[in-house]
Design an enzyme around this catalytic site. Structure first.
Site, short mmCIF file in Angstrom:
data_model
loop_
_atom_site.label_atom_id
_atom_site.label_comp_id
_atom_site.label_asym_id
_atom_site.label_seq_id
_atom_site.Cartn_x
_atom_site.Cartn_y
_atom_site.Cartn_z
N ASN B 79 0.89 -1.38 0.00
CA ASN B 79 0.00 -0.05 -0.02
C ASN B 79 0.84 1.33 -0.03
OD1 ASN B 79 -1.71 -2.04 2.25
ND2 ASN B 79 -2.70 -1.46 0.13
N ILE B 87 1.12 6.82 -0.25
CA ILE B 87 0.30 6.16 0.39
C ILE B 87 -1.01 5.76 0.28
CG2 ILE B 87 -0.28 5.58 3.00
CD1 ILE B 87 2.05 7.70 3.77
N CYS B 88 -1.66 4.58 0.13
CA CYS B 88 -3.01 4.40 -0.09
C CYS B 88 -3.61 3.94 1.25
CB CYS B 88 -2.99 3.00 -1.14
SG CYS B 88 -4.68 2.69 -1.66
N LEU B 89 -4.34 5.02 1.66
CA LEU B 89 -4.96 4.83 2.83
C LEU B 89 -6.26 5.63 2.95
CD1 LEU B 89 -4.86 3.61 5.95
CD2 LEU B 89 -3.87 5.75 6.38
#
Lengths: 274, 154
Positions: B79, B87-89
């Site tokens: 991620n 950042i994949c959040l």
């Protein structure tokens, strides 16, 4: 009479070998050629000139190994410089590395191997090596459950590669036992360690699937990947600048039509060090 | 509430409570909208023992808009983008709430480090390793990068 002649011939041969080693090992200008040694030097010189060839024990000189690598480089198949070097047929060269102790530095493993490896790498800075079949005698994860045997000549070449490039070694293993077995063999054989000519321990990587190995190689983005598994070579051929397939006896070379893929019978043969 | 007011409040709160052991926040002396964070890799993960730097850019409309956060230390994780640090959040995008603070955002990132979601990866190779259930490969590579990039080696 014949026995005496044979003994004499053997003695002369042995003396010549020792002399040639003596002259070779001393730096120029440091050996005082006077007295008996001077006479021996003159006789040795005459012998060498008359025969017009190298003395015994020098059959495959450093230069011939380096030339072999250069020849391999020229006979490549049109990839980049290192691809040319590694995609060509196995160059003829003597087994220099195999005669050296496992943990010896380059001076002992031979400048020839070092030169041959550097010539073949041709500026390659990152190399990934799959251990089974390439560095180890075992070809798959199942075989590594029982034992891991490091090929001394392959380890010697890998250490030379580690001097010239950043090297990552990847081993596909079945479980913790396989991992410990491979790690132990690589450490005991002097491939992995803290010295500058060894692969650092944390760059000895493990995976549990062949698909995983492909992803790891892609992530590491090497300029050259060397593998003994034909399917891995097939899977990576579209992504890697240069691939070298170490072909298992009885198995076909993978992706041989691709210009970035080369093949060899062993790592030492690929680098002109066998 | 402007971003400046909110951030001043967060700084005050951060000073009062003391820094959490796994997150250290630093504000840029000349610009309150620029922050750096140093987070510790969570225990029992390949990131354990590593210290990872984050860059936080706070928008003028904060806390109505989320901060932009990137890793400055390279991390091998499905991620996180290995090269850009993206950042994949969800809380940094559609699930953002003004209730989140910068420190809470950093703690959420630490949690994500130990709980990868490989189905929508920013790093396809990390995602592929986990989808192939090759935890050995994932841990091995992530650990190698942690040792090389996030730990002061002896």
């Amino acid at each position: 009479m014949e026995v005496v002649l044979r003994e004499l011939r053997s003695l002369c041969h042995s003396l010549l070998t020792r002399l040639s080693h003596l002259f070779r090992d001393y730096p120029p200008g440091t050996l005082q050629l006077t007295g008996v040694l001077g006479l021996a030097a003159v006789l040795y010189g005459i012998y060498a000139v008359r025969n017009g060839r190298k003395p015994p024990g020098e059959a495959g000189s450093e230069d011939s190994a380096a030339t072999a690598a250069a020849d391999a480089s020229r006979s490549g198949n049109g990839a980049g410089p290192a691809g040319q070097a590694l995609a060509g047929p196995d160059p003829p060269a003597r087994s220099w590395a195999a005669t050296q102790p496992a943990q010896a530095p380059a001076r002992a493993t031979g400048a020839a191997t070092s030169r041959a490896v550097r010539a073949a790498l041709a500026g390659v800075k990152v190399v990934t090596l799959s251990a089974p079949g390439v560095l180890l005698e075992e070809w798959d994860a199942a075989a590594l459950q029982d034992a891991a045997t490091l090929r001394p000549e392959a380890a010697a070449v890998a250490r030379e590669v580690a001097r010239a490039a950043r090297v990552y070694v990847i081993a596909h293993v079945a479980d913790d036992v396989g991992e410990a077995t491979v790690r132990g063999a690589c450490e005991a054989g002097g491939l992995v360690g803290d010295a500058h000519y060894q692969v650092p321990a944390h760059r000895l990587l493990f995976c549990s699937t062949l698909e995983g190995k492909v992803s790891m190689v892609r992530q590491l983005e090497p300029e050259l990947h060397i593998d003994g598994d034909p399917q891995t070579v097939e899977d990576l051929k579209r992504f890697m600048p240069q691939l070298l397939h170490i072909v298992r006896p009885g198995v076909r070379a993978a992706a041989s039509r691709f210009p970035n893929v080369g093949s060899a019978a062993s790592l030492a043969a690929a680098f002109g060090a066998s | 509430m402007t971003a400046h007011t909110r951030l001043a409040k967060e700084i005050k709160e951060y000073s009062r409570l003391g820094a959490a052991s796994d997150v250290l926040l630093q504000v840029d002396e000349s610009n309150i909208l620029l922050w750096r964070a140093f987070v510790k890799g969570p225990a029992d993960t390949p990131f354990e023992g590593g210290t990872f730097e984050l860059a936080l850019n706070v928008p003028e409309h904060y806390p109505l808009q989320p901060p932009s956060v990137r890793f400055r230390t390279k991390v091998f994780h499905p991620n996180f983008h290995f090269k850009t640090g993206e950042i994949c959040l969800d809380i940094l995008k559609h699930a953002w709430s003004p209730a989140w603070t910068l420190q809470a955002v950093c703690q959420a990132i630490v949690t994500l480090m130990g709980d990868a979601a490989p189905d929508s990866p920013l790093n396809c190779d990390a995602g592929n390793l986990l989808r192939a259930n090759d935890w050995r490969g994932y841990n091995s590579l992530a650990r190698m990068y942690t040792l090389e990039l996030a730990m002061a080696r002896k």
